[in-house]
Design an enzyme around this catalytic site. Structure first.
Site, PDB file in Angstrom:
ATOM      1  N   HIS A 122      -8.044  -7.029   1.141  1.00 32.09           N
ATOM      2  CA  HIS A 122      -6.995  -8.060   1.094  1.00 32.09           C
ATOM      3  C   HIS A 122      -7.496  -9.444   1.496  1.00 32.09           C
ATOM      4  O   HIS A 122      -6.728 -10.399   1.448  1.00 32.09           O
ATOM      5  CB  HIS A 122      -5.846  -7.634   2.005  1.00 32.09           C
ATOM      6  CG  HIS A 122      -6.283  -7.576   3.443  1.00 32.09           C
ATOM      7  ND1 HIS A 122      -7.168  -6.614   3.906  1.00 32.09           N
ATOM      8  CD2 HIS A 122      -6.014  -8.369   4.491  1.00 32.09           C
ATOM      9  CE1 HIS A 122      -7.403  -6.828   5.180  1.00 32.09           C
ATOM     10  NE2 HIS A 122      -6.720  -7.892   5.571  1.00 32.09           N
ATOM     11  N   ASP A 123      -8.737  -9.546   1.956  1.00 29.73           N
ATOM     12  CA  ASP A 123      -9.304 -10.842   2.341  1.00 29.73           C
ATOM     13  C   ASP A 123     -10.303 -11.357   1.309  1.00 29.73           C
ATOM     14  O   ASP A 123     -10.811 -12.469   1.445  1.00 29.73           O
ATOM     15  CB  ASP A 123     -10.044 -10.730   3.681  1.00 29.73           C
ATOM     16  CG  ASP A 123      -9.131 -10.384   4.845  1.00 29.73           C
ATOM     17  OD1 ASP A 123      -7.960 -10.806   4.832  1.00 29.73           O
ATOM     18  OD2 ASP A 123      -9.599  -9.689   5.772  1.00 29.73           O
ATOM     19  N   ASP A 136       7.423  -2.440   0.242  1.00 29.24           N
ATOM     20  CA  ASP A 136       7.894  -1.763   1.460  1.00 29.24           C
ATOM     21  C   ASP A 136       7.455  -0.301   1.466  1.00 29.24           C
ATOM     22  O   ASP A 136       6.866   0.194   0.498  1.00 29.24           O
ATOM     23  CB  ASP A 136       9.415  -1.898   1.575  1.00 29.24           C
ATOM     24  CG  ASP A 136      10.101  -1.605   0.245  1.00 29.24           C
ATOM     25  OD1 ASP A 136       9.829  -0.534  -0.319  1.00 29.24           O
ATOM     26  OD2 ASP A 136      10.865  -2.465  -0.256  1.00 29.24           O
ATOM     27  N   ASP A 194      14.211  -7.047  -2.654  1.00 28.21           N
ATOM     28  CA  ASP A 194      14.106  -8.313  -1.924  1.00 28.21           C
ATOM     29  C   ASP A 194      12.804  -9.054  -2.246  1.00 28.21           C
ATOM     30  O   ASP A 194      12.477 -10.055  -1.622  1.00 28.21           O
ATOM     31  CB  ASP A 194      14.243  -8.096  -0.404  1.00 28.21           C
ATOM     32  CG  ASP A 194      13.108  -7.260   0.157  1.00 28.21           C
ATOM     33  OD1 ASP A 194      12.243  -6.787  -0.630  1.00 28.21           O
ATOM     34  OD2 ASP A 194      13.059  -7.087   1.390  1.00 28.21           O
ATOM     35  N   ASN A 230      13.759  -2.183  -2.647  1.00 25.74           N
ATOM     36  CA  ASN A 230      15.155  -2.568  -2.373  1.00 25.74           C
ATOM     37  C   ASN A 230      15.515  -3.957  -2.889  1.00 25.74           C
ATOM     38  O   ASN A 230      16.482  -4.565  -2.451  1.00 25.74           O
ATOM     39  CB  ASN A 230      15.449  -2.460  -0.875  1.00 25.74           C
ATOM     40  CG  ASN A 230      14.582  -3.419  -0.071  1.00 25.74           C
ATOM     41  OD1 ASN A 230      13.632  -3.992  -0.605  1.00 25.74           O
ATOM     42  ND2 ASN A 230      14.906  -3.599   1.191  1.00 25.74           N
ATOM     43  N   GLU A 242     -13.668  -3.164  11.544  1.00 27.60           N
ATOM     44  CA  GLU A 242     -14.035  -4.339  10.750  1.00 27.60           C
ATOM     45  C   GLU A 242     -15.002  -5.165  11.589  1.00 27.60           C
ATOM     46  O   GLU A 242     -14.633  -5.647  12.658  1.00 27.60           O
ATOM     47  CB  GLU A 242     -12.793  -5.174  10.407  1.00 27.60           C
ATOM     48  CG  GLU A 242     -13.131  -6.358   9.506  1.00 27.60           C
ATOM     49  CD  GLU A 242     -12.058  -7.461   9.500  1.00 27.60           C
ATOM     50  OE1 GLU A 242     -12.036  -8.264   8.559  1.00 27.60           O
ATOM     51  OE2 GLU A 242     -11.264  -7.531  10.454  1.00 27.60           O
ATOM     52  N   ASP A 289       8.084  -2.921  -4.355  1.00 28.26           N
ATOM     53  CA  ASP A 289       9.369  -3.220  -3.707  1.00 28.26           C
ATOM     54  C   ASP A 289      10.377  -2.155  -4.110  1.00 28.26           C
ATOM     55  O   ASP A 289      10.505  -1.834  -5.285  1.00 28.26           O
ATOM     56  CB  ASP A 289       9.834  -4.618  -4.168  1.00 28.26           C
ATOM     57  CG  ASP A 289      11.186  -4.999  -3.599  1.00 28.26           C
ATOM     58  OD1 ASP A 289      11.573  -4.423  -2.560  1.00 28.26           O
ATOM     59  OD2 ASP A 289      11.844  -5.886  -4.185  1.00 28.26           O
ATOM     60  N   ASP A 333      -3.587   0.186  10.310  1.00 26.83           N
ATOM     61  CA  ASP A 333      -4.411  -0.974  10.650  1.00 26.83           C
ATOM     62  C   ASP A 333      -4.061  -1.375  12.079  1.00 26.83           C
ATOM     63  O   ASP A 333      -2.917  -1.732  12.370  1.00 26.83           O
ATOM     64  CB  ASP A 333      -4.052  -2.114   9.680  1.00 26.83           C
ATOM     65  CG  ASP A 333      -5.190  -3.076   9.458  1.00 26.83           C
ATOM     66  OD1 ASP A 333      -5.889  -3.392  10.433  1.00 26.83           O
ATOM     67  OD2 ASP A 333      -5.363  -3.531   8.308  1.00 26.83           O
ATOM     68  N   ASP A 340      -9.013  -3.956  13.115  1.00 28.59           N
ATOM     69  CA  ASP A 340      -9.137  -5.342  12.705  1.00 28.59           C
ATOM     70  C   ASP A 340     -10.103  -6.104  13.623  1.00 28.59           C
ATOM     71  O   ASP A 340     -10.029  -5.966  14.853  1.00 28.59           O
ATOM     72  CB  ASP A 340      -7.732  -5.954  12.801  1.00 28.59           C
ATOM     73  CG  ASP A 340      -7.639  -7.336  12.202  1.00 28.59           C
ATOM     74  OD1 ASP A 340      -7.874  -7.461  10.996  1.00 28.59           O
ATOM     75  OD2 ASP A 340      -7.329  -8.291  12.945  1.00 28.59           O
TER      76      ASP A 340
HETATM   77  C1  GLC Z   1      -8.983  -9.603   9.712  1.00 30.88           C
HETATM   78  C2  GLC Z   1      -7.964  -9.303   8.647  1.00 30.88           C
HETATM   79  C3  GLC Z   1      -7.393 -10.591   8.156  1.00 30.88           C
HETATM   80  C4  GLC Z   1      -6.731 -11.290   9.321  1.00 30.88           C
HETATM   81  C5  GLC Z   1      -7.690 -11.457  10.505  1.00 30.88           C
HETATM   82  C6  GLC Z   1      -6.953 -11.789  11.767  1.00 30.88           C
HETATM   83  O1  GLC Z   1     -10.083 -10.266   9.227  1.00 30.88           O
HETATM   84  O2  GLC Z   1      -8.529  -8.515   7.641  1.00 30.88           O
HETATM   85  O3  GLC Z   1      -6.511 -10.424   7.097  1.00 30.88           O
HETATM   86  O4  GLC Z   1      -6.282 -12.553   8.929  1.00 30.88           O
HETATM   87  O5  GLC Z   1      -8.383 -10.275  10.781  1.00 30.88           O
HETATM   88  O6  GLC Z   1      -6.199 -10.693  12.212  1.00 30.88           O
HETATM   89 CA    CA Z   2      11.462  -4.651  -0.221  1.00 34.11          CA
END
Ligand code: GLC
Ligand code: CA
Length: 550
Positions: free
Chosen positions: A316-317, A30, A26, A24, A242, A22, A99, A200
């Site tokens: 991230h999943d 960012d 909040d 700024n 993906e 971060d 992405d 994605d």
């Molecule tokens: C992909 C992303 C995931 C998202 C899903 C729907 O699997 O990695 O984070 O929730 O697609 O867009």
């Molecule tokens: Ca921020």
């Protein structure tokens, strides 16, 4: 001649922007925060950054629900900040990979706002609609985040189809106008200087809901080839799709060296082994280790020369790998390094997810009210309603919930781990005083330094990129070992995947080989690998090389 597209020798770092830095105050990461940390990434040695979505979005699914593909969400900054990030990264030899969420948009996207006004609105056919009676959807298909995949819109007297949340209506790829809009948008980003794209859930775009087809629809590769021809092939990009539904045959299409589709795909065959067969990821099962080895070896061998692998343990999943398949207690550092050796020794393009290079771990928040992820929140509601106890559901979320990977990056031991001066959007993992970047950067024995060394080995030794792969001791219940050979240099990668000693003897011919990297500092023990011990040996064709590179 060897095909040396830049992305074959590259290492990619994934940033989840809202949790990285971060700038700024909040409490949300960012773009300027990322700019301020580029020197850290340069030091790590990576070549490209994959940014999870930063486009304008109501954030129902943390940005995977885009309401304007050609603007930045004010939470993350502005287009000017994005241009600055691209330029500042470029100065450091780092490319920015965006992405692209093309299977669905947000319901707040202008197209959908128009589409739901009437059946003859020009945007109506941008989405997937079916007739039906209110209360009786066209069929019983379910959405990935729970509930029916169909949502009734009274204004048009129809249902729209959504594979994810109700706020993520599926785009209609059958409509050539939709495809053209998407291509123009991609070309616009290419002109801004991005280095590539992650696509994605791309294997779900060619859905045919009447036949209950979501993944791998009949027109999938036709759509992808057109997409690639109209956009990516006009640049020198890294593209990675993906594809949860990809097997090796399909991956050869996706990553065909003729460049007709993508550079590579993320496949998940090895990432779904620790769940009950035929059930969901939440239905936990121990990792079948021998199967893990054989699965990865199959992907290595089958794509050799006719495709290209991506290599990853985290995103991230997914939960943190050191908690999932290593040991986040006593052996945290050793097992994090072991996992890195196994992954980075293989053929393909390695991806490092933010914090993985520090050995960041899963988190156990006290109860569901602490969680932010729509998937976990919906799961909790559905499963407790279906009779699971709260404890049972929380165990699943502790093991597999996506917020494990989404707690803020642990920069230092100051309050909130140096991520923000405000209250972070999700709490930091309480272990940040022990696990953080500041304490690792200058420590040559840290997990960070280990990743740095692995990345630089890949740059020095072409065999990491080109060498073919052979699995050793396939049935061994503890040891993950393989060789790489590019006809010039040979590598031996060995790892004990467990917290117990494992009987081990070097295969014949490797006794005099040089050691490129290892995770124990003291000399090897005769006849065994110690808990999570891992190393890489090399036999170069020219003996001099080894000394230089040690
Ligand atoms: C992909 C992303 C995931 C998202 C899903 C729907 O699997 O990695 O984070 O929730 O697609 O867009
Ligand atoms: Ca921020």
């Amino acid at each position: 001649m060897k095909d040396r597209r830049w992305w074959k020798t590259a290492v990619v770092y994934q940033i989840y922007p809202r949790s990285f830095q971060d700038s700024n105050g909040d409490g949300i990461g960012d773009l300027q925060g990322i700019v301020s940390r580029l020197d850290y990434l340069k030091e790590l040695g990576i070549d490209a950054i994959w940014l999870s979505p930063v486009c304008r979005s109501p954030q129902d699914d943390n940005g995977y629900d885009i309401s304007d593909y050609q603007d930045i969400d004010p939470m993350f900054g502005t287009l000017k900040d994005m241009d600055e990030l691209i330029a500042e990264a470029k100065k450091r030899g780092i490319r920015i990979i965006l992405d692209l969420v093309l299977n669905h948009s947000s319901d707040e996207h202008r197209w959908f706002q128009e589409a739901k006004k009437s059946r003859d609105n020009p945007y109506h056919d941008y989405y997937v609609w079916r007739d039906g009676e209110e209360g009786t959807p066209p069929n019983d298909m379910r959405a990935a985040f729970g509930g029916s995949a169909w949502q009734w819109v009274p204004e048009v007297g129809q249902y729209y189809f959504h594979q994810f949340s109700v706020k993520q209506p599926d785009l209609n790829w059958e409509n050539p106008k939709v495809r053209r809009e998407i291509y123009d948008m991609i070309l616009w980003w290419m002109a801004r200087g991005v280095g590539g794209f992650r696509l994605d859930v791309i294997d779900q775009i060619a859905k045919e809901p009447d036949k209950k087809i979501t993944g791998n629809g009949p027109r999938l590769h036709e759509f992808i080839r057109e997409l690639s021809r109209e956009t990516f092939q006009k640049g020198d990009l890294l593209t990675v799709g993906e594809a949860w539904g990809a097997d090796t045959e399909r991956a050869k299409l996706y990553s065909n060296p003729d460049g007709s589709e993508f550079s590579m795909v993320f496949q998940f065959e090895h990432m779904v082994l620790d769940q009950e067969e035929g059930k969901e990821k939440w239905d936990l099962a121990p990792l079948p280790f021998v199967k893990l080895k054989k699965t990865l070896a199959k992907w290595q061998n089958q794509l050799e020369g006719c495709g290209w692998n991506s290599l990853f343990w985290e995103n991230h999943d997914l939960p943190r790998i050191v908690s999932r398949w290593g040991d986040d207690g006593e052996y945290r550092e050793l097992s994090a390094k072991m996992l890195a050796v196994v992954l980075h020794g293989m053929q393909g393009t390695p991806f490092v997810y933010q914090g993985e290079e520090l050995g960041m771990t899963n988190v156990r928040f006290p109860d569901i009210t602490w969680y932010q992820d729509i998937e976990s929140i919906n799961l909790y509601r559905e499963r407790t309603a279906a009779g699971y106890t709260s404890e049972e559901v929380m165990e699943s979320i502790y093991a597999k919930g996506r917020d494990n990977a989404r707690t803020p990056m642990q920069w230092d031991a100051s309050e909130n781990a140096g991520f923000t001066e405000a209250k972070p959007w999700i709490p930091v993992n309480p272990n940040y005083r022990e696990i953080n970047a500041a304490s690792q950067i200058k420590d040559p024995s840290s997990v960070f330094s280990f990743y740095q060394n692995l990345i630089s080995l890949r740059k020095t030794w072409p065999v990491f990129v080109d060498g073919d792969f052979s699995l050793l001791f396939p049935e061994d219940p503890q040891i993950f070992a393989y060789t790489r050979d590019d006809g010039d240099t040979r590598l031996l990668v060995c790892a004990n995947f467990t917290g117990e000693k494992a009987a081990f003897h070097l295969p014949a011919g490797w006794e005099g080989a040089g050691r490129l990297i290892r995770n124990y500092e003291d000399a090897p023990e005769e006849g065994v690998l110690r808990p999570y011990e891992a190393f890489i040996l090399a036999i170069p064709s020219h003996a001099g090389e080894l000394e230089q590179n040690q």
